[in-house]
Design a protein around this motif. Structure first.
Motif: not given
Length: 496
Positions: A471-496
């Motif tokens: 993701t970083e090699a594509h100029g983006g970033s990834v983040s995590l938000e997690s607690h019991p019952g909910s886990t979310t990985f968000t990948v951000q990439l520049p649009s074409a």
């Protein structure tokens, strides 16, 4: 932006944040205190001097004027007028005279301001308060200041008369006060101008004196903006050094020496990283062939038609399984080493929607016990990058959700776009990532289940680190938000 509202009716002085502002303000404050001290001392001295001169005039005048008010009834009107006019012409304009008998004012008069005035009625109307003040003046003592309601401030002196009465002579303080007020006005103008000029000149002087320190701060700011975490770092030019005998020169010299040490440490660190990356890449590359060979021989032995003891079959199956696992690990390490070395990726239009559909199809086949859902926009979403590596990002995220959640977990993949950014979100309603693992979840060899480290199953803990690196090699970033019952990985990439 958060706006802080101050309570109504409260006013605070602005804070002096910079050293230059504090030094200039301190200089102006010290000068203001000095000017105020000089001004107050000058006013007090002048007021005392002029008041002493007035007291001396009172002593010289004596009781001539109040004595002329004594026994007016014994004279004819014509003689009394001559006497009064004769005495008033020898007195200073505004001279006050009063006669007291047994503490009671019997006569009070004042010399007119115009000496040519022929007015014979020189009496002054005194209030009850004026009479009490006149009666309270000690006889034969020093001069005192009183305020007469119809005349203003006077400096008065009381003396014994010939008939046991008290004669009071007074001179106005108006001229003294006018002179003192004029001095105060002149001081205010002169000192105010001096403060303004000193403040401006002091600010320039302090600015010039602290110029080397400003250069040190500018150099430190440029250094703080450099990415020092990894890679080769070139520090900016050193701060100009000034006289080493001054405090600013000593700070500049120490700062430059510190930059030299930091640069040496960063150079050694970069060299160590390059050696480590080269070793990891070379080792991974060299291991691919023997690992593949071991796996091939194990699979070939399992296909042998002759009878093989069960224990040998089990051992061969374990060799094939572990060699396969080792081959995947070697490939992942080689990929990370190449990404760390800055190897360029492909840059071509990639249909992210198509990649998500393929990844979900593969995930459903690998994890039929999970519920896989999609939330895609109506139009295809395109990004610029390496299709194979982006497919690997999706596969790793979905595999992570499948391996670390129980059967029946709902996994949702969402693709959104906005403000030139494409969001790829993988959400599940599983037990969540343990809080102690979350800070380093994207680091290498981080495993949610530490017990697998000694076992045969599970991954090597490189999947999420590959997600972050790609993701970083594509100029983006990834983040995590997690607690019991909910886990979310968000990948951000520049649009074409």
């Amino acid at each position: 932006m958060i706006t802080v509202r101050r309570p109504a009716g409260r006013w605070r002085l602005p804070r002096m944040y910079t050293l230059r502002a504090r030094l200039t303000a301190g200089l102006v404050v010290l000068l203001a205190v000095s000017c105020a001290a000089v001004g107050v001392a000058a006013v007090i001295e002048l007021d005392g001097f002029l008041t002493g001169r007035l007291d001396q005039q009172l002593t010289e005048v004596g009781t001539q004027f109040p004595a002329s008010l004594e026994h007016p009834s014994t004279l004819t009107d014509h003689d009394a007028d001559d006497r009064e006019r004769g005495d008033t012409r020898r007195q200073a304009p505004g001279t006050f005279g009063a006669r007291l008998v047994d503490g009671t004012v019997t006569n009070a008069a004042v010399v007119p301001a115009d000496k040519d005035d022929t007015t014979t009625d020189l009496k002054v109307a005194l209030s009850a308060r004026d009479r009490r003040e006149l009666a309270a003046i000690p006889v034969g003592g020093r001069a005192h200041t009183i305020h007469l309601s119809s005349l203003g401030k006077y400096r008065v002196l009381a003396a014994k008369g010939r008939d046991g009465d008290v004669m009071i002579t007074g001179l106005p303080l108006e001229s003294v006060e006018a002179t003192v007020h004029r001095l105060e006005a002149v001081e205010a103008i002169v000192f105010g101008a001096a403060l303004l000029i000193t403040g401006f000149a002091g600010a320039l002087w302090v600015r010039w004196s602290l110029r080397p320190l400003s250069r040190v701060a500018a150099t430190a700011t440029r250094v703080s903006e450099l990415p020092l975490a990894s890679g080769e770092v070139t520090l900016p030019s050193r701060a100009p050094e000034s006289d080493p005998r001054s405090e600013v020169g000593q700070v500049a010299g120490a700062f430059n020496r510190m930059l030299g040490h930091v640069e040496d440490a960063l150079t050694h660190r970069h060299a160590s990283e390059e050696r480590l990356r080269s070793f990891a890449a070379d080792a991974s590359h060299e291991l691919r062939t023997p690992v593949a060979t071991i796996r091939g021989h194990a699979e070939l032995a399992l296909l042998h038609p002759d009878p093989v003891p069960p224990k040998v079959t089990r051992a061969l199956e374990r060799i094939a399984s572990e060699s396969t696992r080792m081959g995947v690990m070697v490939d992942e390490m080689l990929l990370l080493a190449r990404l760390d070395a800055g190897r360029p990726l492909e840059h071509s239009p990639v249909d992210l929607t198509h990649l998500v559909l393929d990844a979900i199809t593969d995930a459903r086949a690998a994890g039929p016990d999970h519920r896989w859902t999609l939330q895609l926009p109506e139009e295809p979403v395109t990004v610029t990058g390496d299709a194979h590596r982006l497919q690997q990002v999706l596969a790793n995220l979905l595999a992570n959700a499948r391996l670390h959640t129980p059967p029946g977990t709902k996994v949702t993949v969402t693709v959104e776009t906005g403000d030139g950014v494409t969001y790829l979100v993988v959400h599940d309603d599983g037990p969540g990532v343990p809080p102690e693992i979350q800070p380093g979840v994207f680091e290498r060899f981080t495993r949610a289940d530490r017990r697998r480290a000694d076992g045969g199953g599970g991954g090597a803990g490189l999947g999420l680190s590959i997600v972050a690196a790609v993701t970083e090699a594509h100029g983006g970033s990834v983040s995590l938000e997690s607690h019991p019952g909910s886990t979310t990985f968000t990948v951000q990439l520049p649009s074409a």
